[in-house]
Write an enzyme that holds these catalytic residues in place. Structure first.
Site, mmCIF file in Angstrom:
data_model
loop_
_atom_site.group_PDB
_atom_site.id
_atom_site.type_symbol
_atom_site.label_atom_id
_atom_site.label_comp_id
_atom_site.label_asym_id
_atom_site.label_seq_id
_atom_site.Cartn_x
_atom_site.Cartn_y
_atom_site.Cartn_z
ATOM 1 N N SER A 141 -3.899 -8.895 -7.824
ATOM 2 C CA SER A 141 -5.267 -8.615 -8.250
ATOM 3 C C SER A 141 -5.324 -8.347 -9.747
ATOM 4 O O SER A 141 -6.271 -8.760 -10.425
ATOM 5 C CB SER A 141 -5.824 -7.402 -7.504
ATOM 6 O OG SER A 141 -5.864 -7.662 -6.131
ATOM 7 N N ARG A 164 6.027 -9.355 -2.124
ATOM 8 C CA ARG A 164 6.100 -10.600 -2.890
ATOM 9 C C ARG A 164 7.485 -10.781 -3.480
ATOM 10 O O ARG A 164 8.197 -11.709 -3.156
ATOM 11 C CB ARG A 164 5.043 -10.598 -4.003
ATOM 12 C CG ARG A 164 3.626 -10.746 -3.484
ATOM 13 C CD ARG A 164 2.626 -10.382 -4.528
ATOM 14 N NE ARG A 164 2.847 -8.999 -4.987
ATOM 15 C CZ ARG A 164 2.011 -8.324 -5.733
ATOM 16 N NH1 ARG A 164 0.915 -8.893 -6.164
ATOM 17 N NH2 ARG A 164 2.260 -7.085 -6.083
ATOM 18 N N HIS A 217 -3.704 -11.896 -0.163
ATOM 19 C CA HIS A 217 -4.118 -10.893 0.829
ATOM 20 C C HIS A 217 -4.646 -11.582 2.095
ATOM 21 O O HIS A 217 -4.333 -11.175 3.207
ATOM 22 C CB HIS A 217 -5.252 -10.014 0.279
ATOM 23 C CG HIS A 217 -4.867 -9.130 -0.865
ATOM 24 N ND1 HIS A 217 -5.586 -9.101 -2.046
ATOM 25 C CD2 HIS A 217 -3.862 -8.231 -1.019
ATOM 26 C CE1 HIS A 217 -5.043 -8.207 -2.863
ATOM 27 N NE2 HIS A 217 -3.991 -7.667 -2.267
ATOM 28 N N LYS A 273 -8.061 5.944 -10.544
ATOM 29 C CA LYS A 273 -8.032 4.582 -11.076
ATOM 30 C C LYS A 273 -9.442 4.186 -11.461
ATOM 31 O O LYS A 273 -10.407 4.667 -10.876
ATOM 32 C CB LYS A 273 -7.553 3.617 -9.980
ATOM 33 C CG LYS A 273 -6.055 3.465 -9.894
ATOM 34 C CD LYS A 273 -5.727 2.273 -8.997
ATOM 35 C CE LYS A 273 -4.232 2.128 -8.759
ATOM 36 N NZ LYS A 273 -3.943 1.065 -7.786
HETATM 37 O O1 PNS Z 1 -2.915 -2.435 -3.367
HETATM 38 P P1 PNS Z 1 -2.095 -1.269 -3.788
HETATM 39 O O2 PNS Z 1 -2.717 -0.595 -5.001
HETATM 40 O O3 PNS Z 1 -0.647 -1.599 -3.971
HETATM 41 O O4 PNS Z 1 -2.154 -0.193 -2.579
HETATM 42 C C1 PNS Z 1 -1.511 1.039 -2.650
HETATM 43 C C2 PNS Z 1 -1.983 1.974 -1.503
HETATM 44 C C3 PNS Z 1 -3.493 2.078 -1.518
HETATM 45 C C4 PNS Z 1 -1.544 1.402 -0.177
HETATM 46 C C5 PNS Z 1 -1.329 3.372 -1.700
HETATM 47 O O5 PNS Z 1 -1.561 3.821 -2.991
HETATM 48 C C6 PNS Z 1 -1.848 4.394 -0.700
HETATM 49 O O6 PNS Z 1 -1.441 4.406 0.442
HETATM 50 N N1 PNS Z 1 -2.806 5.251 -1.140
HETATM 51 C C7 PNS Z 1 -3.424 6.243 -0.307
HETATM 52 C C8 PNS Z 1 -2.980 7.653 -0.698
HETATM 53 C C9 PNS Z 1 -1.655 7.995 -0.059
HETATM 54 O O7 PNS Z 1 -1.486 8.010 1.137
HETATM 55 N N2 PNS Z 1 -0.670 8.307 -0.932
HETATM 56 C C10 PNS Z 1 0.661 8.644 -0.525
HETATM 57 C C11 PNS Z 1 1.515 7.400 -0.367
HETATM 58 S S1 PNS Z 1 3.147 7.830 0.112
#
Ligand code: PNS
Length: 159
Positions: free
Chosen positions: A128, A90, A17, A41
């Protein structure tokens, strides 16, 4: 001035990150590292702990801001006047989720660009969740996470 939001769970932040933040700053004027609060979560670290770890690890570069958000990423990006969402890629396995998310976000907010950067090769296997697992079993984390995160993981998992 181009502002990029770099969203994620960051539970906890890894060197992969940090590499992306550093490289994002070569392209964008400001990077907002945005910790997503997802009530479904069960994270190892609270949003406040995750933000504090990011702040400490990212140093005091005034171009980096750390924030948290609940709800939709597109709404947070709008509030922040961000034109771009930055994400790391990745491996091919990341692609499917990112592809779906990109199209959904574009539907929700057509003006927002998603920009992907390939994680440097020395970090492409770091996540993570693997870091949490290695820490739980007492494995070596040197080089995978910043020192402050390594200490915090040891502290959390020894209690
Ligand atoms: O580190 P991660 O868990 O891969 O991140 C995922 C994240 C937080 C970027 C994604 O889950 C997100 O954007 N969550 C916010 C809620 C949202 O907008 N959901 C619709 C996505 S199309």
């Amino acid at each position: 001035m181009t502002v990029a939001v770099y969203p994620g769970s960051f539970d906890p932040i890894t060197n992969g990150h940090l590499n992306l933040i550093e490289r994002g700053l070569r392209v964008f004027d400001r990077v907002i590292v945005a910790v997503a609060i997802n009530r479904s979560k069960k994270p190892l670290f609270s949003p406040e702990e995750r933000m504090a770890m990011i702040r400490e690890a990212a140093g005091d570069d005034p171009r980096v801001d750390v924030a948290s958000f609940t709800g939709l990423l597109v709404d947070f990006a709008r509030e922040q006047n961000a034109a771009v969402v930055l994400r790391g890629l990745r491996a091919i396995s990341d692609f499917e989720f990112e592809f779906q998310m990109t199209h959904m976000n574009r539907r929700l907010h057509p003006g927002l660009e998603m920009v992907f950067m390939m994680t440097d090769e020395e970090y492409f296997f770091v996540s993570s969740s693997l870091v949490r697992e290695i820490a739980a079993f007492g494995g070596k984390l040197r080089g995978l996470v910043p020192d402050n995160v390594e200490r915090k993981l040891a502290e959390r998992l020894s209690t």
